[in-house]
Design a protein around this motif. Structure first.
Motif, short mmCIF file in Angstrom:
data_model
loop_
_atom_site.label_atom_id
_atom_site.label_comp_id
_atom_site.label_asym_id
_atom_site.label_seq_id
_atom_site.Cartn_x
_atom_site.Cartn_y
_atom_site.Cartn_z
N ALA A 84 3.42 -4.16 2.25
CA ALA A 84 4.87 -4.19 2.05
C ALA A 84 5.25 -3.55 0.72
CB ALA A 84 5.39 -5.63 2.11
N PHE A 85 4.45 -3.80 -0.30
CA PHE A 85 4.74 -3.21 -1.62
C PHE A 85 4.62 -1.69 -1.56
CE2 PHE A 85 3.21 -1.61 -5.75
CZ PHE A 85 4.34 -1.87 -6.51
N LEU A 86 3.58 -1.19 -0.89
CA LEU A 86 3.40 0.27 -0.81
C LEU A 86 4.51 0.93 0.02
CD1 LEU A 86 -0.49 0.64 -0.61
CD2 LEU A 86 1.01 0.87 -2.60
N THR A 87 4.97 0.22 1.04
CA THR A 87 6.10 0.73 1.82
C THR A 87 7.36 0.78 0.95
OG1 THR A 87 5.09 -0.11 3.84
CG2 THR A 87 7.44 0.38 3.93
N ALA A 88 7.56 -0.24 0.13
CA ALA A 88 8.69 -0.24 -0.81
C ALA A 88 8.53 0.89 -1.83
CB ALA A 88 8.79 -1.58 -1.53
N PHE A 89 7.29 1.15 -2.22
CA PHE A 89 7.05 2.24 -3.17
C PHE A 89 7.43 3.59 -2.56
CE2 PHE A 89 4.75 5.48 -5.43
CZ PHE A 89 4.96 5.13 -6.75
N LEU A 115 7.61 5.60 -20.47
CA LEU A 115 6.48 4.71 -20.68
C LEU A 115 6.76 3.32 -20.13
CD1 LEU A 115 3.73 4.97 -22.14
CD2 LEU A 115 4.78 3.87 -24.11
N GLN A 116 7.98 2.81 -20.43
CA GLN A 116 8.35 1.47 -19.94
C GLN A 116 8.39 1.43 -18.42
OE1 GLN A 116 12.15 0.65 -21.70
NE2 GLN A 116 11.25 0.47 -23.75
N SER A 117 8.96 2.47 -17.82
CA SER A 117 9.07 2.50 -16.35
C SER A 117 7.66 2.48 -15.76
CB SER A 117 9.81 3.74 -15.89
OG SER A 117 11.09 3.80 -16.49
N ARG A 118 6.81 3.32 -16.31
CA ARG A 118 5.44 3.41 -15.81
C ARG A 118 4.72 2.07 -15.95
NH1 ARG A 118 1.51 7.98 -15.17
NH2 ARG A 118 -0.33 6.79 -14.64
N GLU A 119 4.88 1.44 -17.11
CA GLU A 119 4.21 0.16 -17.34
C GLU A 119 4.72 -0.92 -16.38
OE1 GLU A 119 3.04 0.55 -22.07
OE2 GLU A 119 4.62 -0.85 -21.46
N ARG A 120 6.04 -0.93 -16.18
CA ARG A 120 6.61 -1.95 -15.29
C ARG A 120 6.08 -1.77 -13.87
NH1 ARG A 120 12.67 -2.10 -15.17
NH2 ARG A 120 12.30 -4.14 -14.22
N ILE A 121 5.97 -0.52 -13.43
CA ILE A 121 5.49 -0.26 -12.07
C ILE A 121 4.00 -0.57 -11.97
CG2 ILE A 121 5.15 1.56 -10.35
CD1 ILE A 121 7.77 2.81 -11.31
N ASP A 122 3.23 -0.17 -12.97
CA ASP A 122 1.79 -0.50 -12.97
C ASP A 122 1.58 -2.02 -12.92
OD1 ASP A 122 1.10 2.16 -13.04
OD2 ASP A 122 0.33 2.15 -15.10
N GLU A 123 2.39 -2.75 -13.68
CA GLU A 123 2.27 -4.22 -13.68
C GLU A 123 2.64 -4.81 -12.32
OE1 GLU A 123 4.56 -5.79 -16.95
OE2 GLU A 123 3.28 -4.71 -18.39
N ALA A 125 2.32 -3.31 -9.45
CA ALA A 125 1.19 -2.99 -8.56
C ALA A 125 0.03 -3.94 -8.83
CB ALA A 125 0.77 -1.54 -8.76
N ASP A 126 -0.21 -4.21 -10.11
CA ASP A 126 -1.28 -5.12 -10.50
C ASP A 126 -1.07 -6.52 -9.94
OD1 ASP A 126 -3.61 -4.56 -11.76
OD2 ASP A 126 -2.79 -4.61 -13.79
N GLY A 144 -4.17 -1.91 -10.70
CA GLY A 144 -2.81 -1.49 -10.33
C GLY A 144 -2.52 -0.06 -10.78
N ALA A 145 -2.99 0.28 -11.99
CA ALA A 145 -2.77 1.65 -12.50
C ALA A 145 -3.50 2.66 -11.62
CB ALA A 145 -3.22 1.75 -13.95
N ASP A 146 -4.72 2.32 -11.17
CA ASP A 146 -5.46 3.21 -10.25
C ASP A 146 -4.65 3.42 -8.97
OD1 ASP A 146 -7.72 3.38 -11.88
OD2 ASP A 146 -8.78 1.76 -10.84
N LEU A 147 -4.15 2.32 -8.45
CA LEU A 147 -3.41 2.40 -7.19
C LEU A 147 -2.18 3.30 -7.34
CD1 LEU A 147 -2.94 1.52 -4.28
CD2 LEU A 147 -1.91 -0.60 -5.13
N MET A 148 -1.51 3.18 -8.49
CA MET A 148 -0.34 4.02 -8.72
C MET A 148 -0.72 5.49 -8.92
SD MET A 148 2.39 2.45 -8.21
CE MET A 148 1.53 1.60 -6.88
#
Lengths: 181, 181
Positions: A84-89, A115-123, A125-126, A144-148
């Protein structure tokens, strides 16, 4: 912000997302104001420059993605939550793809925002991934960072089609399952 | 091209790949000529402009990737061939990542070059993937172009690290296996 100002602000962001999605990045400010049922003057009071509106739209998309991560972890079984998260992504990435040139401009002006946007999305995903990893339904050698990194560049690539995005997310979800070999 | 001219040409391309890999896209033409043991005049006779050399290096990388596809299909078992091809793609992408700005410039000047390179790589991926699909070791709802959409943007993304690339290719290979569910 006063309640009516906040209402206009929110309406403008919702309208901007719809209009950008329908008409592309070149959509006019007038069309967005009309869609939000406010005057152009009100639009420019909230967003003096076009880039301010793009930034607000993108920020709202990131907010929603983060909220989705929290919601799916609370509500779904851990494997389904990743799906569901990946579909939302994919949905989030559709807007980003449309507005990519403008978003890159906003990022260049405000490196902190990137940087903030990236960190928020990585978190986010994590959160979803580690929940599934603790439940033993996803391999644990991926962060999570790998997945992104795996899904992000693909999803913002201009040549991705909607069908293809769905097919490829299915491959990724399968690849994340543990104990393949 | 005479034999000695061809020898210099090949030496310059090999040297350029090594020097770009070691020193990045800003490496000097002088350093490349030195590494190839030819004079700078010889370099400029073969490659009047820097972009001509970048284009030749990139074309050689695509040639090698295509040859790798043919070789692994002939020599390896079908599942291993996919793995080997994707590992070769990671290597190919490393140069592309280093020279991305220059390659984009070459692509903008010669849209045919972009299209041909993309088609050749998609066909190479198709060759390897369809071989594995016929053997029943890879899912058959994915095309070579899909696979390249999955791995290409990720691999040319500036933030990808070498370790991460290997980890993520392993996820993709697992995701490509059939009969998961």
């Amino acid at each position: 912000m006063r309640a009516d100002a906040k209402r206009n602000y929110d309406a403008l962001i919702t309208a901007a997302r719809d209009v950008f999605a329908a008409e592309g990045a070149d959509a006019s400010m007038e069309a967005i104001a009309r869609k939000a049922s406010v005057g152009v003057g009100t639009l420019y009071r909230h967003f003096p420059k076009r880039i301010d509106l793009v930034e607000a739209v993108y920020r709202t998309d990131v907010d929603e993605l983060v909220e989705t991560a929290e919601r799916v972890v609370a509500d779904l079984d851990p494997g389904e939550a990743v799906d569901a998260f990946l579909t939302a992504f994919l949905r989030y990435a559709r807007t980003k793809r449309t507005l990519l040139t403008d978003i890159r401009e906003a990022f260049d002006k405000h490196p902190d925002f990137r940087l903030q946007s990236r960190e928020r999305i990585d978190e986010a995903a994590d959160l979803v991934l580690s929940h599934a990893q603790r439940a033993g339904v996803m391999r644990d050698d991926i962060s999570g960072a790998d997945l992104m990194q795996l899904i992000g560049p693909m999803c913002t690539n201009a040549t991705l089609t909607e069908d293809q995005g769905e097919r490829l997310v299915a491959v990724i979800v399968d690849g994340l399952r543990p104990n393949r070999r």
